[in-house]
Design a protein around this motif. Structure first.
Motif, PDB file in Angstrom:
ATOM      1  N   GLN A  16      -2.721 -48.762   0.196  1.00  0.00           N
ATOM      2  CA  GLN A  16      -1.490 -49.337  -0.337  1.00  0.00           C
ATOM      3  C   GLN A  16      -0.389 -48.276  -0.410  1.00  0.00           C
ATOM      4  O   GLN A  16       0.787 -48.567  -0.173  1.00  0.00           O
ATOM      5  CB  GLN A  16      -1.739 -49.925  -1.729  1.00  0.00           C
ATOM      6  N   CYS A  96      -2.003 -53.794   6.681  1.00  0.00           N
ATOM      7  CA  CYS A  96      -2.013 -55.045   5.924  1.00  0.00           C
ATOM      8  C   CYS A  96      -3.322 -55.797   6.143  1.00  0.00           C
ATOM      9  O   CYS A  96      -3.911 -56.370   5.203  1.00  0.00           O
ATOM     10  CB  CYS A  96      -0.830 -55.920   6.312  1.00  0.00           C
ATOM     11  N   THR A  99      -6.155 -54.209   4.161  1.00  0.00           N
ATOM     12  CA  THR A  99      -6.087 -54.447   2.715  1.00  0.00           C
ATOM     13  C   THR A  99      -6.106 -55.926   2.372  1.00  0.00           C
ATOM     14  O   THR A  99      -6.080 -56.286   1.188  1.00  0.00           O
ATOM     15  CB  THR A  99      -4.801 -53.810   2.143  1.00  0.00           C
ATOM     16  N   THR A 101      -3.728 -58.075   2.822  1.00  0.00           N
ATOM     17  CA  THR A 101      -2.437 -58.504   2.298  1.00  0.00           C
ATOM     18  C   THR A 101      -1.562 -59.007   3.443  1.00  0.00           C
ATOM     19  O   THR A 101      -1.894 -58.856   4.617  1.00  0.00           O
ATOM     20  CB  THR A 101      -1.714 -57.337   1.583  1.00  0.00           C
TER      21      THR A 101
END
Length: 624
Positions: A16, A96, A99, A101
């Motif tokens: 992140q 992304c 993770t 996300t």
């Protein structure tokens, strides 16, 4: 890449953090793109945006970020020049996914197609500037024309046949008459060989050079060739032509001179010509051939000629007819300098002089020399450096008095160095208030705009320099040469991004890395670093680069390249064009460069290694 401590494999929090850091960089890049000047040509707009993206990316030290990305097996952004946003977005997209996300920054991540677009734009701009590439070789070859190219059609034809893609004409030499003849010869060669070749013309610019030096001697030697035993293996060959209508020798001569036309016309094969040379030695030469354009003489002994030498021809009636000799070449005067010597650099046109010493060797008057742009001397300060003759001689300004610079020499060759007239002068640490275009350049532009496809702006240092040339070109309509920025000073290097955006008001432009002056200005130790950064910036702008100065120079001059030159020439494949300077062996040099560039094409493109089949790998058998 410098050694860094290997980071731990990132956890979710570290991933992140990477996303956050890259997102910040991305926002800065998008903000920078808003600074694209409205004057940028529509066909250059994508490239201008990419250049500003790249500058925003590179204003920080990315090495710690690169190390963290490399651990994940992701792109470290080291080859992102031509597609900066796409590179950032590809990494962000992968992070992304890792993770779990989604991207929520507003601006959508660009697709993979953008990677290909950067290369396509560079290729489009390269074709528009330099013409289509020859089969099997992407980098083009540019060759500087010698004066003989105006009258020697075979020379030009053979260069085109050997692989020349661009003819370079330096407006600092010859005149519009010779330039036109060179281009006419090129067009004839194109038609005969079925090949195309562009014309690039360099404006001379405000070249700062040394003035004349007093003491040159008009004296020349004509001698036979001897073997190791001192025996003559070939007689000395002297070519004589009429003074009022001199003609070049039809084949190489040991010496060419002119004489009175009436005296020359009376010579016939077998006649004897006598003279007393500069040493008082009596010499006899025999007439081999006589033609309206000139006469060949040969002799078995060495003779020295000066304007005082008189030639004698005894006619059949016993009359001794005489003629002085004309056109004796002048031995160029020089000033010998060694570390610790003082040299006075003067304004005005006074000829330079060597140092004057008394009978005991004590200095009475330091050596002196003038310069071609005396107004520059008012722009420098004590403590600043001065370099002469492409960095062969260097010194520091010790004092300034009555507009004269007193330079203490600190760098020469091991046994001292000779400073001659018309050699370059560089003030690398000084701020010189000189416009890139001179009055001569403005006059020359009338020819250049009509006959060339490229106009190279010498000593391009500021946006104002680029705008001045653009303004002058407006007077010639829309079909004008593309501007090539010659980067040969530290100021030009520092201002390159702004100058690129100014030049991109046209649909195509280019950059030449003029490594001769640039090495002196930036320091020889920094040249590799500086030329690398120029290549990066130009690739980000999708602007073709010409790699110039001293490429295979030893081969062009002597016929045999050095090992270091071969390696240097191989590095030139990272540019879109490689320039060769003139020399007696230029045809072989073009063929050598063509061979090197073709071979390198399978190994590397720009900074990217091309992983073709490695023969060493195939030949090696584990356990065999």
């Amino acid at each position: 890449m410098p050694q860094v401590n290997e980071p731990d494999v990132p956890d979710g929090k570290s991933l992140q953090a990477l996303i956050s850091e890259l997102a910040t960089i991305r926002r800065e890049m998008l903000a920078a793109a808003g600074r694209v000047p409205g004057s940028v040509h529509p066909s250059q707009r994508e490239s201008a945006v990419n250049l500003l993206h790249y500058l925003a990316l590179r204003h920080r030290d990315l090495r710690p970020l690169q190390a963290r990305l490399a651990v994940l097996g992701l792109s470290s952004l080291g080859r992102s020049e031509s597609h900066v946003l796409a590179s950032i977005d590809a990494v962000l997209g992968t992070l992304c996914k890792l993770t779990g996300t989604t991207w929520e920054e507003g601006d959508e991540l660009v697709g993979a197609l953008q990677f290909r677009r950067g290369g396509e734009l560079l290729e489009e701009h390269t074709r528009a500037l330099l013409g289509p590439p020859p089969v099997g070789r992407n980098p083009r070859i540019m060759v500087t024309m010698p004066s003989e190219a105006a009258t020697n059609y075979p020379l030009v034809r053979d260069l085109v046949q050997a692989g020349m893609d661009c003819m370079r004409i330096n407006c600092a030499h010859d005149s519009a008459i010779e330039w036109g003849l060179m281009i006419d010869n090129l067009r004839r060669a194109e038609e005969e060989l079925g090949r195309s070749c562009r014309v690039s013309m360099d404006l001379a610019g405000p070249k700062l050079r040394t003035g004349q030096i007093e003491g040159g001697l008009a004296v020349a030697r004509c001698r036979p060739t001897r073997n190791a035993f001192g025996e003559v293996t070939r007689a000395a060959r002297l070519w004589l032509s009429p003074r009022d209508n001199p003609a070049a020798s039809p084949t190489p001569a040991d010496l060419c001179l002119q004489v009175d036309a009436g005296w020359l016309a009376a010579l016939a094969p077998g006649d004897e010509v006598c003279l007393t040379d500069t040493r008082g030695a009596h010499r006899r030469m025999r007439v081999l051939d006589a033609a309206p354009s000139g006469v060949w003489l040969e002799g078995l002994k060495t003779a020295y000629f000066s304007p005082d030498v008189v030639l004698h021809h005894h006619r059949a009636n016993g009359k001794d007819c005489q003629t002085p000799v004309y056109g004796v070449p002048c031995i160029e005067a020089a000033i010998t300098l060694a570390p610790g010597d003082l040299l006075i650099l003067k304004p005005g046109q006074e000829p330079g002089r060597a140092a004057i010493r008394d009978s005991g060797g004590a200095l009475l008057t330091p050596a002196s020399i003038s310069c071609t742009l005396p107004e520059v001397l008012a722009c420098v300060n004590t403590g600043e450096e001065v370099w002469f003759d492409d960095g062969k001689i260097g010194g520091e300004i010790e004092s300034i008095c009555d507009g004269q610079l007193y330079v203490r020499i600190h760098h020469t060759g091991p046994d001292g160095s000779k400073l001659r007239a018309d050699k370059g002068i560089n003030f690398p640490g000084s701020r010189l208030d000189l416009a890139a275009m001179t009055g001569k350049d403005v006059l020359d532009l009338d020819f250049v705009a009509r006959r060339a496809q490229m106009v190279a702006l010498s000593f391009a240092n500021t946006v104002d320099d680029v705008e001045a040339l653009k303004s002058r070109l407006l007077a010639f309509g829309e079909d004008v040469p593309a501007i090539v920025l010659k980067i040969e000073t530290v100021a030009g290097f520092h201002n390159l991004p702004a100058m690129l955006l100014a030049a991109m008001a046209a649909p195509v432009c280019g950059v030449m890395i003029a490594r001769g002056d640039l090495a002196v200005e930036a320091g020889f130790e920094r040249l590799a670093e500086v030329q690398e950064e120029i290549l990066w910036l130009c690739e980000a702008a999708h602007v073709p680069v010409i790699w110039a100065t001293q490429v295979l120079e030893t081969q062009a001059k002597t016929g045999a390249p050095t090992r270091a030159e071969i390696t240097d020439a191989a590095m030139g494949h990272r540019a879109e064009c490689v320039m060769l300077n003139k020399g007696p062996h230029i045809h072989e040099t073009v063929r050598t460069l063509d061979n090197i560039l073709r071979r390198m094409q399978g190994h590397q493109f720009k900074k990217q290694a091309m992983l073709r089949e490695l023969s060493l790998a195939g030949a090696f058998s584990l356990g065999g």
